[in-house]
Structure formats: structure tokens, C-alpha cells
Design an enzyme around this catalytic site. Structure first.
Site, PDB file in Angstrom:
ATOM      1  N   CYS A  80       0.841  -1.200   0.000  1.00  7.80           N
ATOM      2  CA  CYS A  80       0.000   0.000   0.000  1.00  7.80           C
ATOM      3  C   CYS A  80       0.876   1.249   0.000  1.00  7.80           C
ATOM      4  O   CYS A  80       1.618   1.481  -0.946  1.00  7.80           O
ATOM      5  CB  CYS A  80      -0.984  -0.044   1.165  1.00  7.80           C
ATOM      6  SG  CYS A  80      -2.339   1.157   0.991  1.00  7.80           S
ATOM      7  N   HIS A 182      -3.645  -4.751  -0.458  1.00  9.72           N
ATOM      8  CA  HIS A 182      -3.237  -5.365   0.809  1.00  9.72           C
ATOM      9  C   HIS A 182      -3.295  -6.885   0.680  1.00  9.72           C
ATOM     10  O   HIS A 182      -4.372  -7.473   0.825  1.00  9.72           O
ATOM     11  CB  HIS A 182      -4.174  -4.923   1.940  1.00  9.72           C
ATOM     12  CG  HIS A 182      -3.980  -3.518   2.374  1.00  9.72           C
ATOM     13  ND1 HIS A 182      -3.089  -3.162   3.361  1.00  9.72           N
ATOM     14  CD2 HIS A 182      -4.559  -2.369   1.949  1.00  9.72           C
ATOM     15  CE1 HIS A 182      -3.127  -1.844   3.537  1.00  9.72           C
ATOM     16  NE2 HIS A 182      -4.006  -1.343   2.682  1.00  9.72           N
ATOM     17  N   GLU A 184      -2.385  -9.049   2.786  1.00  9.21           N
ATOM     18  CA  GLU A 184      -2.778  -9.629   4.082  1.00  9.21           C
ATOM     19  C   GLU A 184      -4.284  -9.564   4.308  1.00  9.21           C
ATOM     20  O   GLU A 184      -4.801 -10.189   5.249  1.00  9.21           O
ATOM     21  CB  GLU A 184      -2.029  -8.924   5.214  1.00  9.21           C
ATOM     22  CG  GLU A 184      -2.541  -7.556   5.599  1.00  9.21           C
ATOM     23  CD  GLU A 184      -2.102  -6.415   4.691  1.00  9.21           C
ATOM     24  OE1 GLU A 184      -2.351  -5.239   5.051  1.00  9.21           O
ATOM     25  OE2 GLU A 184      -1.511  -6.682   3.628  1.00  9.21           O
TER      26      GLU A 184
END
Length: 202
Positions: A80, A182, A184
């Protein structure tokens, strides 16, 4: 001991990245210590917020110089805002120098759609990268951003997405990788990307 260092510079969701890496069985260490970064097998640079604030937080303790040196030795993944910081310069709030590890600039997204761009978008993969090994074309990942990288060299772009115009979604240059989205927070596709990154230097 083999581990991935997650850079702690006061900007970024360290916990979610750490949890995802540990879920994959990859050892991590959250740190802002140069010696710990030096010993790591790989480095993740997360980040949320405004480009100039984050850049200053890196420069203050000299972490910018540390990351540039380490980029010549081991894989680095920017996530990001962390990806945006890899570029030469950012134009958010005011013009501000980045790390210069990927040539280009970070500019506000030119779109008629609502900003920030928040939500799931599909990836168009290009310029084959080990970061995306096993990932299907059109994989969906999660974005939250109003600014995006504009690469000077298209060969550094490994994925794009569309939000009105085509946007750079991921970059790669030497040992340096960046995801505007992202991983994750991107389900199995994101975990596969982190799994691939975790295996780059092992």
C-alpha cells in the site's frame, strides 16, 4: 535464524501483516533496528496514511538509507503506502522524495469514481514475476487508496487493475517488489503472494 523483518516506523498495520505471515508458518520480526534489518532474509515495508508523513518517519531515524542498502542484498516488499514509498517522488499533500527504488512518481488517481478506491478489484498480470507464481489471471485483491504509482518503465509493472483508468497494482525491480493492494487482507490470493515472497530468499 531465518526471518522476515517488518519495518516499524510508526505508520502501518503491522499486526495484520504479521498475523498473515505467521499463519503461513513464516517467522517475522517487527523492528526499526538497523542491525535486525541487516540480519533478516527479507523485509516488508507496510504503510497507511499520507506519503510525506511516512517519508519523514523513515528519514528521521535513517531507515530510508538502510532500506536502500538492503535492497541490493535481499527481497523487499512494499505494501500500500509502503509500495508508494518505493518510488522516486510522491505528490500527495506536497511533493516529497521517496526511496527511489522504483523509477516513477505517485499521483492522485484520475477518475470520475469515488475516492478513495476501497474494495476488491481483479488483477491483470504482466511481466512474469515470481511474486505471483501460482496466482490466476483475474485474481481478486483488496485495495484502499486515492493515489497510485506511475512507473517510468512499464517493465517494472507486474500487475494492473482498473478503477476507471488502468492503474498500477504491483511493481518489481531487482529485489524490490510492491503491492498497492493489501495481500494480508486479500484472502487466498493474498496469502499466495505472501507465501511466494517468503520463499524468495530461502
Amino acid at each position: 535464524m531465518s526471518y522476515t523483518a517488518i519495518v516499524d516506523y510508526g505508520v502501518g498495520n503491522l499486526k495484520s501483516v504479521t498475523n498473515a505471515m505467521r499463519y503461513l508458518g513464516l517467522d517475522t520480526c517487527i523492528t526499526g533496528d538497523e542491525a535486525v534489518l541487516e540480519r533478516a532474509d527479507a523485509i516488508i515495508l507496510p504503510g497507511v496514511g499520507a506519503f510525506p508523513d511516512a517519508a519523514e518517519r523513515l528519514r528521521g531515524p535513517g531507515l530510508d538509507r538502510v532500506l536502500v542498502r538492503q535492497a541490493a542484498k535481499k527481497p523487499i516488499l512494499g505494501i500500500c503506502l509502503g509500495m508508494q514509498l518505493l518510488f522516486d517522488v510522491g505528490e500527495e499533500v506536497r511533493e516529497c522524495s521517496g526511496l527511489g527504488l522504483v523509477h516513477g512518481s505517485v499521483r492522485r488517481i484520475k477518475t470520475d469514481r469515488k475516492l478513495p478506491h476501497i474494495g476488491w478489484n481483479s488483477l491483470s498480470l504482466q511481466n512474469h514475476s515470481p511474486l505471483f507464481q501460482g496466482l490466476e489471471e483475474g485474481a481478486w485483491v483488496y485495495f484502499v487508496h486515492s493515489f497510485c504509482g506511475v512507473a517510468e518503465h512499464e517493465t517494472d509493472v507486474i500487475a494492473r487493475t482498473e478503477y476507471g483508468p488502468s492503474l498500477v497494482a504491483a511493481v518489481s525491480h531487482g529485489n524490490v517488489y510492491g503491492c498497492q493492494f493489501h495481500p494480508e487482507k486479500s484472502g487466498e490470493a493474498g496469502l499466495q503472494i505472501l507465501r511466494n515472497f517468503g520463499g524468495l530468499n530461502r
